[in-house]
Design a protein around this motif. Structure first.
Motif, PDB file in Angstrom:
ATOM      1  N   ALA A  99      40.953  -2.127 224.844  1.00  0.00           N
ATOM      2  CA  ALA A  99      41.457  -3.369 224.263  1.00  0.00           C
ATOM      3  C   ALA A  99      41.714  -4.379 225.370  1.00  0.00           C
ATOM      4  O   ALA A  99      41.697  -4.048 226.558  1.00  0.00           O
ATOM      5  CB  ALA A  99      42.744  -3.101 223.470  1.00  0.00           C
ATOM      6  N   THR A 130      40.163   4.152 222.485  1.00  0.00           N
ATOM      7  CA  THR A 130      39.995   2.720 222.233  1.00  0.00           C
ATOM      8  C   THR A 130      40.308   1.922 223.484  1.00  0.00           C
ATOM      9  O   THR A 130      41.292   2.197 224.177  1.00  0.00           O
ATOM     10  CB  THR A 130      40.913   2.263 221.084  1.00  0.00           C
ATOM     11  OG1 THR A 130      40.420   2.801 219.853  1.00  0.00           O
ATOM     12  CG2 THR A 130      40.954   0.750 220.972  1.00  0.00           C
ATOM     13  N   ARG A 141      48.393   1.476 213.839  1.00  0.00           N
ATOM     14  CA  ARG A 141      46.929   1.401 213.750  1.00  0.00           C
ATOM     15  C   ARG A 141      46.266   1.548 215.106  1.00  0.00           C
ATOM     16  O   ARG A 141      45.236   2.219 215.241  1.00  0.00           O
ATOM     17  CB  ARG A 141      46.535   0.057 213.108  1.00  0.00           C
ATOM     18  CG  ARG A 141      45.057  -0.327 213.230  1.00  0.00           C
ATOM     19  CD  ARG A 141      44.172   0.590 212.396  1.00  0.00           C
ATOM     20  NE  ARG A 141      42.772   0.223 212.522  1.00  0.00           N
ATOM     21  CZ  ARG A 141      41.948   0.634 213.471  1.00  0.00           C
ATOM     22  NH1 ARG A 141      42.413   1.452 214.438  1.00  0.00           N
ATOM     23  NH2 ARG A 141      40.683   0.268 213.488  1.00  0.00           N
ATOM     24  N   TRP A 142      46.828   0.944 216.167  1.00  0.00           N
ATOM     25  CA  TRP A 142      46.109   0.834 217.424  1.00  0.00           C
ATOM     26  C   TRP A 142      46.686   1.640 218.582  1.00  0.00           C
ATOM     27  O   TRP A 142      45.930   2.110 219.435  1.00  0.00           O
ATOM     28  CB  TRP A 142      46.019  -0.640 217.850  1.00  0.00           C
ATOM     29  CG  TRP A 142      45.122  -1.456 216.983  1.00  0.00           C
ATOM     30  CD1 TRP A 142      45.487  -2.399 216.067  1.00  0.00           C
ATOM     31  CD2 TRP A 142      43.694  -1.391 216.932  1.00  0.00           C
ATOM     32  NE1 TRP A 142      44.384  -2.924 215.449  1.00  0.00           N
ATOM     33  CE2 TRP A 142      43.267  -2.337 215.970  1.00  0.00           C
ATOM     34  CE3 TRP A 142      42.735  -0.643 217.611  1.00  0.00           C
ATOM     35  CZ2 TRP A 142      41.923  -2.536 215.665  1.00  0.00           C
ATOM     36  CZ3 TRP A 142      41.395  -0.848 217.312  1.00  0.00           C
ATOM     37  CH2 TRP A 142      41.003  -1.791 216.344  1.00  0.00           C
ATOM     38  N   ASP A 149      38.423  -7.243 215.861  1.00  0.00           N
ATOM     39  CA  ASP A 149      37.534  -6.167 216.304  1.00  0.00           C
ATOM     40  C   ASP A 149      36.471  -6.740 217.231  1.00  0.00           C
ATOM     41  O   ASP A 149      35.884  -7.792 216.942  1.00  0.00           O
ATOM     42  CB  ASP A 149      36.864  -5.505 215.104  1.00  0.00           C
ATOM     43  CG  ASP A 149      37.822  -4.631 214.309  1.00  0.00           C
ATOM     44  OD1 ASP A 149      38.852  -4.235 214.873  1.00  0.00           O
ATOM     45  OD2 ASP A 149      37.543  -4.349 213.135  1.00  0.00           O
ATOM     46  N   LEU A 186      39.007  -3.737 220.845  1.00  0.00           N
ATOM     47  CA  LEU A 186      39.993  -4.609 220.201  1.00  0.00           C
ATOM     48  C   LEU A 186      40.289  -5.786 221.110  1.00  0.00           C
ATOM     49  O   LEU A 186      40.546  -5.605 222.300  1.00  0.00           O
ATOM     50  CB  LEU A 186      41.285  -3.826 219.931  1.00  0.00           C
ATOM     51  CG  LEU A 186      42.499  -4.636 219.477  1.00  0.00           C
ATOM     52  CD1 LEU A 186      42.266  -5.225 218.091  1.00  0.00           C
ATOM     53  CD2 LEU A 186      43.764  -3.777 219.500  1.00  0.00           C
TER      54      LEU A 186
END
Length: 367
Positions: free
Chosen positions: A122, A120, A110-111, A179, A162
């Motif tokens: 995080a 993304t 997923r990440w 999230d 994230l």
């Protein structure tokens, strides 16, 4: 255990140093640290698209390049040399390593690809009001699929897409994915000592959370993650310390007093020589720790504690001596020396000070 670098690793260092010299000189660093984002979004994309740095230490099946702690250490050492303001450390060294080590295939799928391609950002949330990074001190809790905790102090937490939150459950300590914009998450950017690394307070009040990693008590896995994080920070500190020494030596060669370069005076020579010895010792500790981490050796806790203590001390000492050797100009806002001291002091306390790591090292070896 290999303590030398391969030809490819040396080429990575050379390429990255040229890239940062061009894209992140002092003026660019100051613009980025003063901006609303706290970093240069264009440079972030270039690091991902042109050099593939975000996925360098991530598995190939998730869009990475299959490197590991050694390659990540090289990148962080070079970014530490220039005090690069960037969510790279939080995204890759903190969250990326935590996800990659989780053995949770669904979460990784997923990440990790989104981290690898730079789409993304995080981070990892553990420290609370006490500032402690000890798992035993965690008060944030999870129940019914939501996480609650107040005053978590998180590197780049104000912008992260994230947030990986360490929290207590009925069965022990675990890691949970939240999230950044989820309901129940309140984020506040903080004004801190180090303007080149952003910090935020994150308040969680019933935020939806997904378990990451093993069920039950995940403390052994989380301790490994924290050791990997300590090793990564040590590499960055070595880069900063070396930059301070380089700046001090360069200045000592050109600054003239009493008709002579100050580098010819015994007191300055001794300062520089002592710094060189300390930094080389710290570099050896950091390189050994990255090699141990890459092998997955059981020696990781000892190596990480040693590197964390040595490299924090070396960076702070080098930053202080750099200001002393520069004299009056080293105290001015226009000179970069104070930025290195601020990064050194903030990094020194980020995951526990040198005394904390020495105490842990003593416990590990039975002293």
């Amino acid at each position: 255990m290999a303590l030398t670098f391969t030809e490819e690793q040396e080429e990575l260092r050379t390429t990255l140093r040229r890239f940062l010299a061009d894209k992140a000189p002092s003026a660019a660093v100051r613009r980025a640290m003063d901006s609303d984002e706290g970093h240069d979004p264009l440079l972030w994309r270039q690091m991902a698209d042109q050099l593939g740095l975000h996925g360098l230490a991530l598995p190939e099946e998730y869009g990475g390049f299959g490197g590991g702690p050694v390659e990540l250490g090289i990148v962080l050492e070079e970014t530490g040399r220039v005090l690069l303001p960037s969510p790279y450390f939080a995204t890759v060294a903190l969250a990326g390593q935590a996800l990659a080590a989780s053995n949770d295939e669904a979460v990784k799928a997923r990440w990790l690809p989104a981290i690898a391609d730079g789409s993304t950002t995080a981070t990892l949330a553990l420290a609370e009001a006490s500032g402690s990074w000890r798992l035993e001190d965690i008060e944030t809790s999870v129940g019914n699929g939501t996480v609650s905790g107040t005053k978590m102090f998180v590197v780049d937490g104000h912008t992260a897409d994230l947030i990986l939150v360490v929290a207590r459950t009925d069965t022990g300590t675990g890691l949970f994915a939240v999230d950044g914009d989820a309901p129940g998450v309140t984020r506040t950017r903080l004004e801190t000592l180090d303007p080149t690394r952003r910090l935020a307070r994150v308040d969680l009040d019933g935020a939806p959370a997904r378990r990451v990693g093993p069920d039950g008590d995940a403390s052994p896995y989380l301790r490994t993650v924290l050791d990997l994080v300590a090793v990564a920070l040590a590499a960055e500190q070595v880069g900063g310390a070396q930059a301070c020494l380089d700046a001090a030596v360069a200045y000592a060669k050109v600054r003239v007093q009493f008709g002579r370069p100050i580098g010819s005076f015994q007191a300055i020579k001794h300062k520089c020589a002592d710094l060189l010895v300390q930094i080389e010792g710290a570099r050896s500790a950091a390189y050994h720790a990255t090699a141990v981490a890459a092998e997955g050796s059981s020696e990781l806790p000892v190596s990480a504690a040693l590197a964390a203590a040595c490299c924090a001390d070396a960076f702070t000492h080098a930053a202080k001596e750099n200001i002393q050797i520069h004299g009056g100009i080293g105290y001015t806002w226009e000179h970069d020396a104070h930025l290195y001291l601020k990064r050194a002091k903030s990094s020194e306390q980020l995951f526990g000070g040198p005394a904390t790591h020495r105490a842990r090292l003593a416990d590990l070896v039975g002293i």
